[in-house]
Each structure stands twice: as structure tokens, then as C-alpha cells.
Design a protein around this motif. Structure first.
Motif, PDB file in Angstrom:
ATOM      1  N   GLN A 194       0.734  -1.275   0.082  1.00  0.00           N
ATOM      2  CA  GLN A 194      -0.015   0.011   0.023  1.00  0.00           C
ATOM      3  C   GLN A 194       1.040   1.252   0.097  1.00  0.00           C
ATOM      4  O   GLN A 194       0.562   2.268  -0.624  1.00  0.00           O
ATOM      5  CB  GLN A 194      -0.960   0.192   1.121  1.00  0.00           C
ATOM      6  N   ARG A 195       2.106   1.416   0.903  1.00  0.00           N
ATOM      7  CA  ARG A 195       2.864   2.492   0.989  1.00  0.00           C
ATOM      8  C   ARG A 195       3.533   2.574  -0.416  1.00  0.00           C
ATOM      9  O   ARG A 195       3.707   3.616  -0.796  1.00  0.00           O
ATOM     10  CB  ARG A 195       3.735   2.155   2.039  1.00  0.00           C
ATOM     11  N   ILE A 196       4.043   1.596  -1.214  1.00  0.00           N
ATOM     12  CA  ILE A 196       4.465   1.732  -2.277  1.00  0.00           C
ATOM     13  C   ILE A 196       3.686   2.415  -3.489  1.00  0.00           C
ATOM     14  O   ILE A 196       3.740   3.280  -4.391  1.00  0.00           O
ATOM     15  CB  ILE A 196       5.236   0.410  -2.791  1.00  0.00           C
ATOM     16  N   LEU A 197       2.544   1.633  -3.533  1.00  0.00           N
ATOM     17  CA  LEU A 197       1.264   2.128  -4.431  1.00  0.00           C
ATOM     18  C   LEU A 197       0.948   3.631  -4.142  1.00  0.00           C
ATOM     19  O   LEU A 197       0.488   4.149  -5.116  1.00  0.00           O
ATOM     20  CB  LEU A 197       0.282   0.949  -4.410  1.00  0.00           C
ATOM     21  N   GLY A 198       1.008   3.668  -2.862  1.00  0.00           N
ATOM     22  CA  GLY A 198       0.429   5.081  -2.753  1.00  0.00           C
ATOM     23  C   GLY A 198       1.558   6.150  -2.678  1.00  0.00           C
ATOM     24  O   GLY A 198       1.198   7.363  -2.590  1.00  0.00           O
ATOM     25  N   GLY A 199       2.628   5.973  -3.323  1.00  0.00           N
ATOM     26  CA  GLY A 199       3.790   6.854  -3.328  1.00  0.00           C
ATOM     27  C   GLY A 199       4.548   7.372  -2.349  1.00  0.00           C
ATOM     28  O   GLY A 199       5.078   8.262  -2.357  1.00  0.00           O
ATOM     29  N   ASP A 200       4.558   6.509  -1.491  1.00  0.00           N
ATOM     30  CA  ASP A 200       5.008   6.984   0.042  1.00  0.00           C
ATOM     31  C   ASP A 200       6.621   6.588   0.006  1.00  0.00           C
ATOM     32  O   ASP A 200       7.218   6.888   1.007  1.00  0.00           O
ATOM     33  CB  ASP A 200       4.535   6.417   1.178  1.00  0.00           C
ATOM     34  N   ILE A 201       7.028   5.459  -0.768  1.00  0.00           N
ATOM     35  CA  ILE A 201       8.302   4.912  -0.907  1.00  0.00           C
ATOM     36  C   ILE A 201       9.089   5.420  -1.906  1.00  0.00           C
ATOM     37  O   ILE A 201       8.630   5.354  -3.117  1.00  0.00           O
ATOM     38  CB  ILE A 201       8.214   3.354  -0.868  1.00  0.00           C
TER      39      ILE A 201
END
Length: 625
Positions: free
Chosen positions: A283-290
Motif C-alpha cells: 500500500q505504501r509503495i502504491l500510494g507513493g510513500d516509498i
């Protein structure tokens, strides 16, 4: 036992979270992200992160370990085996192509006549508190390791010549192929122990009267010297380019240390490591947080559509494989000790199907040599390998049936039974990170007529269960090492190789007439056909003490003998099938190519945690072309 992680292999799973804590912490992290408070509670001004539209001042990656539970004492549980590669500098780097590089080292020399390895460390490297990194930092960790069990220590003596120079005297002459890996010392490739931490413990261990007292002191060291991140912040106890400034249960914030030798080549002032794993990480990757990380994108997000700003920046062939390991003192001991059963399993397993169903990009391993195809090709003549027993890498049910029947087994309905009518019931225990591949393996074995019970444990629980003895039949694990050399694939004391447990325990068992290791029941002394490719012991055989041969490999001096030993281990692996290598992996790193530039014209990326190494050496910079 001293945990050193020496000679390759990540122990990152030793810090795995319990599922309950992971879910709770990740939920809090996601909520914090929605509230815009991931950077220590500061308001998002639109210019500080990867999505701000200006030049990014913070780059973000993740950890799967709750920051408050990290312990920088590497002899205790909770050591951050992944984050050590950003908190601490590397003395030695092993690259996937076999190259070895030493930093923090001014010069080193091995004198085989005197059996001495002299290492002079370089000036200009500092702890976050301003202390210079010196040979003393390495000396005292070496001393802890040596005095933990002097009888089995490889060293006869350790001398601190001056604050920058160590001389290590070995008990025996050393094989030249290993010397490169010994420069860094007993605690592995990084400078992860400040001299003030370990000097008192080394002195107490040196004064201990017997091994029982030393073992008690090791337990005390693990329990009574916690080095939490709060201590690292307060006392400046790290030496990587980014120093920890603050942390909470959801993230670690670090700032560039201007005194670091590579600080001038790095233009990203801040690093944030947020807590995420499994679905939360996706989720964090897909959400642009990583912004960057180890592994290829599809490994983390599966078939989900990747964000436009993320891409795999480096891809290369890993030195590790995935395999099924056989153990021989579990509930199915009688079956697993039957060579034909192990060979039948090799025939049943369909490596292309396993590869296709595996989340990580991989290729099926086509031959059972005990090494990757590249290492096999590099170190062995085709004529030698061509004579090996040919195990089909695609399912061969007929061949498996022939092998089972030749050992006296028969089908009773849909189940295989032995001559006593007992079903082939096996227990597989795995760490949860291997659930995907294990389910495919279990399905294939059960479809053939075995009864395999799959027990999935959290990483830390799995490591605890396997620490003293292995009492189950199968697992799925890694096979390989940081260095692409046969020795690393046939190590007998490493869990990612042919693990016999503690070598001194295996040796004691042999001296008492036992031919199996007490750790997992594998044979330590075998009768090996002298003709390579012979499928049974009906012809000429020779007795091979694998532990004795392995110990010789440490000290042999000639290329010819090195090759002979490597060939013996490769042929033993092919004949006895202590495990089945399933797939070779493709690995790499991914990154945010919208807000950062990635210099990939270097092999800095092609090593364990190459993403962290690339960041430490200025290979990731802010902005775009």
C-alpha cells in the motif's frame, strides 16, 4: 552462541515482527500518513518530500522492524540486520560478480609463513559522536568472538599494534580464497560495535575459567547490554553517512552527517525509514510513500499496476537460490533417510511451475549441482558436470514412481506407504516469508501421494525453533552466499548452505562414532561412489568425512586441492540430494525516477542491500535530468 553473520547471508528475518504488533503498528502508520504527520509531526510544506514538486530534501524507504524494538547489540535479538547497512559503514563489500572491495582499510597483508593477517585501518571515518573509527572498534569485537570459545576460535592470538592496526595470528595456515573475507573481522562486514561497548565484555570473557562460564557471560552480554535507538541517538553510536536524529514506533528520521567522507557527494539531506511490511508495504509503495528499496517492484506489489513514477532501476542475477531442504530426524525420519525418497521428490517437483507461481522474478534451476548455473559454469568443466545424475527439472511422475517402488514403497489408494504399511507423512516448517513457494511445493507433493503438513511460523519464531535442533522433515529456504564461489554454497555451518549446525558439535559426534549431525540428522560421513554419475553404491565407493573435508578446505594451499574438494562436494550434493534447488532469482532495486536520479553505471548496486550502498556513495541524487 555468538551471532556474527560471517561470510554472507542475511539474518534480517531474526528481527521479524509478530503479526499482531505488525498490524497494529502498520495501521498506526497508515493513519499517520493520512494525517500528514510522517515527518516527526511537522506540517507538510509541499517541498520536503518526494511528491512536493521541488527538489526533494528527504528520501524515504522502509523497515519491517518496529524501531523501538531494534537493538544494536548484534549478539542479542532485535538487531536490525537490514538497517545495519545504512547505520554502519562497510569494511568489506562482496559483489554478485565475485569482486571483493575493502574500505576503511589503508592496507592489509597476509603472511602464510607466520599465519598472520595484518590490517591497517584508514583515517577519516567517524562515529556520529565525533570519535574516529579505529582498529580498536574491530579488535574488541574480535576479542569477544575469540574468547567466547577459544578452543574452536580460528585465531591463536590477536594483537592491537596501535590504534589503527590489528594483527590476527591463525592457528593454522589459511586458504588464500578465504583471506579477503577475513579482513573485516568476526562481526562481519560492517563496523557495528563501538570499542566502549565490547571491551569490558571481552575482558570478562578472557578471565572466565571454563566454557560454561563463558556461555553464561555470552547470555549476559545478549541480555544486559541493550543498545536501543535512543542510546544511538544520545551517544552518537553509528558511523554511516546518515545519523539518526529521532524515531518513534512508526519511523526513523536521519540527517546527513557532514563529517562523513562521502557527504560532499550526497545531496539529499534527510532519510526517513518508515515501518511497513507485507500488504502495508504494498500500500505504501502504491500510494507513493516509498522512494527506493531493495528488490524488484513486482516482488513487493505483485501484479498491481505500478505508479508511473516508480521503476526498477537495477536488475541482476542473485547469488541466492530458493530450495527445499531435507532434514533427517523429524517425524518422517525413516522416509527422509531413504535416498530414493529424496530423489523421488526431486522428480516430483516441477520447477517451471514453481517459478511461474513465485512472486519474485526467477528462472527454474535445471540441474542439481548445489550451485547456481553461473557458478557451476565458471568453476567446473562441462565434462565433469555432464556426468552428474540428471534430475528432471520438470515434473517426472513416472520416474518418481519407479524410485519409490525400488525402495519398497507402494500406492495404497492415493497414498504412498512403506513396507510396513506406514504412510509417507512429512512435516514442513517454514518462515512466513516463504509461504508462496512452499504452498506450491506442498501441493505438488500431496498430489503425488505424500502427506505433507505445512506449518507456517513468523520469522522470529522460526529462527527460535531452529536455533538448537531441527526436528521436522522439510523446509523452504535460501541457498547461496554473498560471494559467487563454490565454498559459499557448500558451507556446513550456515543456514543458507548445507547446514550441519555447530561444527564442533558435529565433530564431537563423529568422534563418538555417530555419522549424523545431532542438529538435523544429516549424514556427516558418507560412502560416495568413486565414479561420477554412478546412481547406486554397487560399484567402488570411498568414505568421505564431510566435516573433515570442509575443515581442510579452510586451510588447503593449492588451486588443485581447492578444485578437488569443490568437485567432491558438488558430486556429493548431486548423489545424496540433501536439498533440491528450485529457482534462481532475479533481484535488484527500484526507485522514484520522477524526483531522483539513479546512477547505475557502477556495481555498487549489485551487492546485498545495494540500494543502501548506492545511497551511501552518492549514486542516488535529488532531481531529474
Amino acid at each position: 552462541m555468538v551471532i556474527t553473520d560471517k561470510h554472507g547471508g542475511s539474518n534480517a528475518t531474526e528481527t521479524a515482527l509478530t503479526r499482531r504488533k505488525m498490524l497494529a503498528a502498520s495501521s498506526a502508520l497508515l493513519a499517520a500518513g493520512a494525517a500528514g504527520c510522517l515527518s516527526g509531526g511537522e506540517d507538510d510544506d509541499g517541498e520536503d518530500g518526494a511528491n512536493g514538486g521541488g527538489e526533494a530534501e528527504t528520501i524515504t524507504t522502509w523497515t519491517s522492524t518496529i524501531p523501538g524494538e531494534m537493538n544494536l547489540n548484534s549478539m542479542a535479538s532485535g538487531f536490525p540486520w537490514d538497517e545495519e547497512w545504512i547505520f554502519f559503514e562497510q569494511i568489506t563489500t562482496f559483489y554478485a560478480d565475485g569482486e571483493v572491495e575493502h574500505e576503511l582499510v589503508e592496507d592489509w597483508e597476509y603472511d602464510n609463513d607466520d599465519r598472520t593477517l595484518t590490517v591497517e585501518f584508514a583515517d577519516g571515518w567517524y562515529w556520529w559522536n565525533g570519535d574516529q573509527v579505529t582498529a580498536e572498534d574491530i579488535y574488541w569485537t574480535d576479542m569477544v568472538s575469540h574468547h567466547s570459545n577459544p578452543e574452536i576460535s580460528q585465531w591463536e592470538d590477536l594483537e592491537l599494534v596501535d590504534e589503527m592496526t590489528i594483527v590476527r595470528t591463525f592457528k593454522e595456515e589459511q586458504n588464500p580464497i578465504h583471506i579477503d573475507s577475513m579482513v573485516s573481522g568476526a562481526f562481519g562486514e560492517t563496523v557495528r560495535g563501538h570499542r566502549d561497548w565490547y571491551e569490558p565484555w571481552a575482558e570478562r570473557l578472557a578471565e572466565a575459567s571454563d566454557q560454561e562460564e563463558r556461555a553464561e557471560l555470552q547470555d549476559e552480554l545478549a541480555e544486559e547490554m541493550p543498545i536501543h535507538l535512543s542510546t544511538a541517538v544520545e551517544e552518537g553510536l553509528g558511523n554511516g553517512p546518515y545519523a539518526i536524529t529521532e524515531f518513534d514506533e512508526q519511523s526513523i528520521r536521519l540527517e546527513l552527517n557532514d563529517d562523513h567522507p562521502y557527504a560532499d557527494e550526497m545531496d539529499i539531506p534527510r532519510l526517513e525509514i518508515i515501518l511497513a511490511a507485507d500488504d502495508a508495504l504494498a500500500q505504501r509503495i502504491l500510494g507513493g510513500d516509498i522512494d527506493f528499496g531493495s528488490g524488484l517492484l513486482e516482488t513487493h506489489i505483485g501484479d498491481a499496476e505500478r505508479p508511473d513514477h516508480l521503476d526498477d532501476v537495477v536488475r541482476y542475477d542473485d547469488t541466492y537460490m530458493r530450495n527445499v531442504k531435507f532434514y533427517e530426524q523429524g517425524p518422517g525420519e525413516a522416509h527422509m533417510r531413504t535416498l530414493e525418497v529424496r530423489r523421488a521428490i526431486a522428480h516430483v517437483l516441477d520447477n517451471p511451475d514453481i517459478s511461474e507461481n513465485y512472486a519474485t522474478p526467477s528462472t527454474p534451476r535445471e540441474a542439481q549441482t548445489g550451485m547456481t548455473a553461473a557458478v557451476t559454469e565458471t568453476f567446473f568443466d562441462d565434462e565433469f558436470i555432464d556426468d552428474f545424475i540428471d534430475y528432471p527439472y520438470q515434473a517426472d511422475e513416472d520416474g518418481a514412481i519407479d524410485l519409490m517402488e525400488s525402495a519398497g514403497y507402494e500406492l495404497d489408494g492415493d497414498d504412498w506407504v512403506d513396507e510396513d504399511g506406514d504412510r509417507v507423512e512429512l512435516e514442513m516448517v517454514i518462515p512466513d516469508r516463504h509461504t508462496n513457494i512452499a504452498r506450491t511445493v506442498v501441493d505438488q507433493l500431496n498430489e503425488f501421494g505424500f502427506t505433507v503438513d505445512l506449518n507456517v511460523l513468523e520469522g522470529a519464531t522460526y529462527n527460535d525453533r531452529r536455533s538448537d535442533v531441527i526436528d521436522w522433515d522439510l523446509t523452504v529456504g535460501e541457498h547461496g552466499g554473498m560471494i559467487a564461489h563454490p565454498w559459499y554454497y557448500f558451507r556446513l555451518e550456515h543456514q543458507h548452505s548445507n547446514d550441519f549446525g555447530e561444527i564442533d558439535v558435529a565433530m564431537d559426534a563423529i568422534e563418538e562414532g555417530e555419522t549424523r549431525t545431532p542438529y538435523n540428522g544429516r549424514q556427516t560421513v558418507v560412502d560416495l561412489p568413486t565414479e561420477v554419475g554412478q546412481e547406486d553404491p554397487s560399484g567402488s565407493t570411498e568414505e568421505v568425512n564431510l566435516v573433515e573435508l570442509y575443515n581442510e578446505w579452510w586451510i588447503t594451499q593449492t588451486d588443485e586441492r581447492n578444485q578437488e574438494i569443490a568437485e567432491t562436494f558438488a558430486w556429493w550434493f548431486n548423489y545424496y540430494v540433501p536439498m533440491v534447488d528450485l529457482v534462481e532469482l532475479e533481484t535488484g532495486s527500484f526507485g522514484n525516477t520522477r524526483d531522483f536520479q539513479f546512477d547505475t553505471e557502477t556495481n555498487d548496486w549489485q551487492t546485498y542491500r545495494g540500494d543502501y550502498r548506492a545511497l551511501r556513495r552518492g549514486r542516488i541524487t535529488a532531481g531529474t535530468d
